[in-house]
Design a protein around this motif. Structure first.
Motif, PDB file in Angstrom:
ATOM      1  N   ALA A  83     -39.509 -14.230  39.690  1.00 22.02           N
ATOM      2  CA  ALA A  83     -39.682 -13.241  40.753  1.00 22.02           C
ATOM      3  C   ALA A  83     -39.376 -13.846  42.123  1.00 22.02           C
ATOM      4  O   ALA A  83     -38.735 -13.220  42.971  1.00 22.02           O
ATOM      5  CB  ALA A  83     -41.104 -12.689  40.726  1.00 22.02           C
ATOM      6  N   ILE A  84     -39.837 -15.078  42.333  1.00 19.81           N
ATOM      7  CA  ILE A  84     -39.555 -15.750  43.606  1.00 19.81           C
ATOM      8  C   ILE A  84     -38.059 -16.009  43.746  1.00 19.81           C
ATOM      9  O   ILE A  84     -37.467 -15.802  44.815  1.00 19.81           O
ATOM     10  CB  ILE A  84     -40.345 -17.068  43.698  1.00 19.81           C
ATOM     11  N   ALA A  85     -37.426 -16.442  42.652  1.00 17.61           N
ATOM     12  CA  ALA A  85     -36.000 -16.744  42.684  1.00 17.61           C
ATOM     13  C   ALA A  85     -35.170 -15.510  43.007  1.00 17.61           C
ATOM     14  O   ALA A  85     -34.240 -15.564  43.826  1.00 17.61           O
ATOM     15  CB  ALA A  85     -35.559 -17.343  41.346  1.00 17.61           C
ATOM     16  N   VAL A  86     -35.511 -14.384  42.383  1.00 15.82           N
ATOM     17  CA  VAL A  86     -34.726 -13.173  42.632  1.00 15.82           C
ATOM     18  C   VAL A  86     -34.984 -12.647  44.041  1.00 15.82           C
ATOM     19  O   VAL A  86     -34.108 -12.022  44.657  1.00 15.82           O
ATOM     20  CB  VAL A  86     -35.034 -12.094  41.567  1.00 15.82           C
ATOM     21  N   THR A  87     -36.155 -12.942  44.597  1.00 17.85           N
ATOM     22  CA  THR A  87     -36.443 -12.558  45.975  1.00 17.85           C
ATOM     23  C   THR A  87     -35.591 -13.365  46.950  1.00 17.85           C
ATOM     24  O   THR A  87     -35.150 -12.851  47.985  1.00 17.85           O
ATOM     25  CB  THR A  87     -37.930 -12.787  46.302  1.00 17.85           C
ATOM     26  N   LEU A  88     -35.358 -14.625  46.606  1.00 17.20           N
ATOM     27  CA  LEU A  88     -34.598 -15.516  47.484  1.00 17.20           C
ATOM     28  C   LEU A  88     -33.094 -15.427  47.261  1.00 17.20           C
ATOM     29  O   LEU A  88     -32.314 -16.017  48.022  1.00 17.20           O
ATOM     30  CB  LEU A  88     -35.052 -16.967  47.269  1.00 17.20           C
ATOM     31  N   ALA A  89     -32.685 -14.726  46.207  1.00 14.94           N
ATOM     32  CA  ALA A  89     -31.255 -14.597  45.915  1.00 14.94           C
ATOM     33  C   ALA A  89     -30.542 -13.890  47.058  1.00 14.94           C
ATOM     34  O   ALA A  89     -31.101 -13.012  47.727  1.00 14.94           O
ATOM     35  CB  ALA A  89     -31.050 -13.824  44.615  1.00 14.94           C
ATOM     36  N   ARG A  90     -29.323 -14.256  47.271  1.00 19.42           N
ATOM     37  CA  ARG A  90     -28.562 -13.714  48.410  1.00 19.42           C
ATOM     38  C   ARG A  90     -28.419 -12.201  48.324  1.00 19.42           C
ATOM     39  O   ARG A  90     -28.555 -11.485  49.312  1.00 19.42           O
ATOM     40  CB  ARG A  90     -27.184 -14.367  48.464  1.00 19.42           C
ATOM     41  N   SER A  91     -28.145 -11.674  47.124  1.00 16.42           N
ATOM     42  CA  SER A  91     -27.906 -10.233  46.985  1.00 16.42           C
ATOM     43  C   SER A  91     -29.189  -9.422  46.849  1.00 16.42           C
ATOM     44  O   SER A  91     -29.203  -8.227  47.076  1.00 16.42           O
ATOM     45  CB  SER A  91     -27.026  -9.972  45.771  1.00 16.42           C
ATOM     46  N   ARG A  92     -30.287 -10.076  46.453  1.00 15.59           N
ATOM     47  CA  ARG A  92     -31.582  -9.403  46.255  1.00 15.59           C
ATOM     48  C   ARG A  92     -31.429  -8.090  45.483  1.00 15.59           C
ATOM     49  O   ARG A  92     -31.739  -7.016  45.992  1.00 15.59           O
ATOM     50  CB  ARG A  92     -32.264  -9.139  47.603  1.00 15.59           C
ATOM     51  N   PRO A  93     -30.972  -8.151  44.226  1.00 10.46           N
ATOM     52  CA  PRO A  93     -30.715  -6.939  43.450  1.00 10.46           C
ATOM     53  C   PRO A  93     -31.966  -6.110  43.162  1.00 10.46           C
ATOM     54  O   PRO A  93     -31.864  -4.921  42.875  1.00 10.46           O
ATOM     55  CB  PRO A  93     -30.103  -7.482  42.156  1.00 10.46           C
ATOM     56  N   LEU A  94     -33.134  -6.721  43.228  1.00  7.94           N
ATOM     57  CA  LEU A  94     -34.378  -5.987  42.966  1.00  7.94           C
ATOM     58  C   LEU A  94     -35.203  -5.813  44.237  1.00  7.94           C
ATOM     59  O   LEU A  94     -36.388  -5.502  44.172  1.00  7.94           O
ATOM     60  CB  LEU A  94     -35.199  -6.716  41.898  1.00  7.94           C
ATOM     61  N   GLY A  95     -34.568  -6.022  45.373  1.00  4.11           N
ATOM     62  CA  GLY A  95     -35.293  -5.883  46.630  1.00  4.11           C
ATOM     63  C   GLY A  95     -36.215  -7.066  46.872  1.00  4.11           C
ATOM     64  O   GLY A  95     -36.045  -8.143  46.299  1.00  4.11           O
ATOM     65  N   VAL A  96     -37.213  -6.852  47.713  1.00  7.90           N
ATOM     66  CA  VAL A  96     -38.163  -7.915  48.044  1.00  7.90           C
ATOM     67  C   VAL A  96     -39.579  -7.554  47.606  1.00  7.90           C
ATOM     68  O   VAL A  96     -40.270  -8.354  46.975  1.00  7.90           O
ATOM     69  CB  VAL A  96     -38.152  -8.207  49.562  1.00  7.90           C
ATOM     70  N   VAL A  97     -40.011  -6.344  47.911  1.00  5.97           N
ATOM     71  CA  VAL A  97     -41.388  -5.943  47.618  1.00  5.97           C
ATOM     72  C   VAL A  97     -41.686  -5.984  46.128  1.00  5.97           C
ATOM     73  O   VAL A  97     -42.715  -6.506  45.695  1.00  5.97           O
ATOM     74  CB  VAL A  97     -41.682  -4.538  48.181  1.00  5.97           C
ATOM     75  N   GLY A  98     -40.769  -5.442  45.321  1.00  2.77           N
ATOM     76  CA  GLY A  98     -40.978  -5.435  43.877  1.00  2.77           C
ATOM     77  C   GLY A  98     -41.165  -6.829  43.303  1.00  2.77           C
ATOM     78  O   GLY A  98     -42.162  -7.108  42.623  1.00  2.77           O
ATOM     79  N   PRO A  99     -40.236  -7.747  43.557  1.00  2.00           N
ATOM     80  CA  PRO A  99     -40.395  -9.103  43.046  1.00  2.00           C
ATOM     81  C   PRO A  99     -41.638  -9.817  43.560  1.00  2.00           C
ATOM     82  O   PRO A  99     -42.237 -10.610  42.830  1.00  2.00           O
ATOM     83  CB  PRO A  99     -39.112  -9.800  43.527  1.00  2.00           C
ATOM     84  N   VAL A 100     -42.023  -9.559  44.798  1.00  2.18           N
ATOM     85  CA  VAL A 100     -43.251 -10.186  45.323  1.00  2.18           C
ATOM     86  C   VAL A 100     -44.456  -9.736  44.492  1.00  2.18           C
ATOM     87  O   VAL A 100     -45.318 -10.543  44.120  1.00  2.18           O
ATOM     88  CB  VAL A 100     -43.450  -9.839  46.809  1.00  2.18           C
ATOM     89  N   LEU A 101     -44.502  -8.455  44.188  1.00  2.00           N
ATOM     90  CA  LEU A 101     -45.597  -7.945  43.355  1.00  2.00           C
ATOM     91  C   LEU A 101     -45.518  -8.522  41.941  1.00  2.00           C
ATOM     92  O   LEU A 101     -46.550  -8.821  41.327  1.00  2.00           O
ATOM     93  CB  LEU A 101     -45.553  -6.414  43.306  1.00  2.00           C
ATOM     94  N   LEU A 102     -44.302  -8.697  41.435  1.00  2.00           N
ATOM     95  CA  LEU A 102     -44.144  -9.298  40.110  1.00  2.00           C
ATOM     96  C   LEU A 102     -44.624 -10.745  40.120  1.00  2.00           C
ATOM     97  O   LEU A 102     -45.208 -11.223  39.138  1.00  2.00           O
ATOM     98  CB  LEU A 102     -42.679  -9.242  39.673  1.00  2.00           C
ATOM     99  N   ALA A 103     -44.385 -11.445  41.228  1.00  2.00           N
ATOM    100  CA  ALA A 103     -44.868 -12.829  41.343  1.00  2.00           C
ATOM    101  C   ALA A 103     -46.389 -12.870  41.318  1.00  2.00           C
ATOM    102  O   ALA A 103     -46.992 -13.729  40.653  1.00  2.00           O
ATOM    103  CB  ALA A 103     -44.345 -13.461  42.633  1.00  2.00           C
ATOM    104  N   VAL A 104     -47.022 -11.938  42.009  1.00  2.97           N
ATOM    105  CA  VAL A 104     -48.491 -11.855  41.996  1.00  2.97           C
ATOM    106  C   VAL A 104     -48.968 -11.533  40.581  1.00  2.97           C
ATOM    107  O   VAL A 104     -49.945 -12.114  40.083  1.00  2.97           O
ATOM    108  CB  VAL A 104     -48.991 -10.782  42.987  1.00  2.97           C
TER     109      VAL A 104
END
Length: 217
Positions: A83-104
């Protein structure tokens, strides 16, 4: 390896928790019932009769409980890393809020693994019940972002998995409370609620990797 690739492989690797269930269940001295025993029973550190006198009474004895709990912790850590990796990805295909919640949600899974049901039941149940709505919310938000970035298949799979998990948790609560769902099997409905989320992670990982290949082609 790019961040999106790291996310994909992390989520795929997290499905090792399902293989761990098979291994731990096979080591039981008695019969492990996939219908009547819960996932948490695999991580119980003591043997005995759990929930005696209720409709979900069952015998528990898990010699490889350390493996079960370790696999749960690893599952949660890999979900968080991805989740952190996909949040930091350049294209952010899943956005930011969703992956942050997935990380939690992943960190809450870690909490489940470090608090075995028979040693810290209140904490174990609190972590598990908190994980579900946090991960559901993260998945729905991520699905909306995926749809906007052209990942329609991931969006559909994510929303479908969320719906199955929500229904499963409702049935699980009913079964634990002695409701009609107990006749189906507390273990089966719990797997609908929680194993569905693990399977979703693996599928999402594959789709992320496919997107990476398509973009780079």
């Amino acid at each position: 390896m790019g961040k999106q690739q790291l996310a994909g492989w992390s989520w795929i690797a997290a499905t090792i928790a399902l293989l761990a269930q098979l291994l731990v269940a096979a080591a039981w001295p008695g019969r492990y019932s996939w219908a009547d025993n819960t996932i948490s029973d695999l991580g119980a550190t003591t043997c005995g009769v759990f929930d005696a006198g209720t409709r979900v009474e069952r015998t528990v004895c898990s010699p490889l409980h350390v493996v079960a709990n370790a696999a749960t912790v690893v599952n949660g850590l890999l979900l968080t890393v991805g989740a952190i990796a996909v949040t930091l990805a350049r294209s952010r295909p899943l956005g930011v809020v969703g992956p942050v919640l997935l990380a939690v949600g992943g960190l809450l899974v870690v909490g489940v693994g470090v608090t075995p049901l028979d040693k810290a039941p209140a904490a174990h149940e609190a972590f598990a019940l908190a994980q579900a709505p946090v991960q559901w919310t993260g998945m729905v938000v991520a699905a909306l972002a995926a749809r906007r970035t052209g990942m329609g298949t991931l969006a559909v799979v994510t929303l479908a998995a969320t719906a199955v998990s929500v229904v499963g948790l409702g049935l699980f609560v009913s079964a634990v409370g002695g409701g009609a769902a107990a006749a189906v099997g507390v273990g089966l409905v719990e797997r609908l609620a929680f194993d569905t989320l693990t399977i979703w992670g693996g599928v999402a990982g594959v789709l992320l990797l496919r997107r990476t290949v398509a973009v780079s082609a």
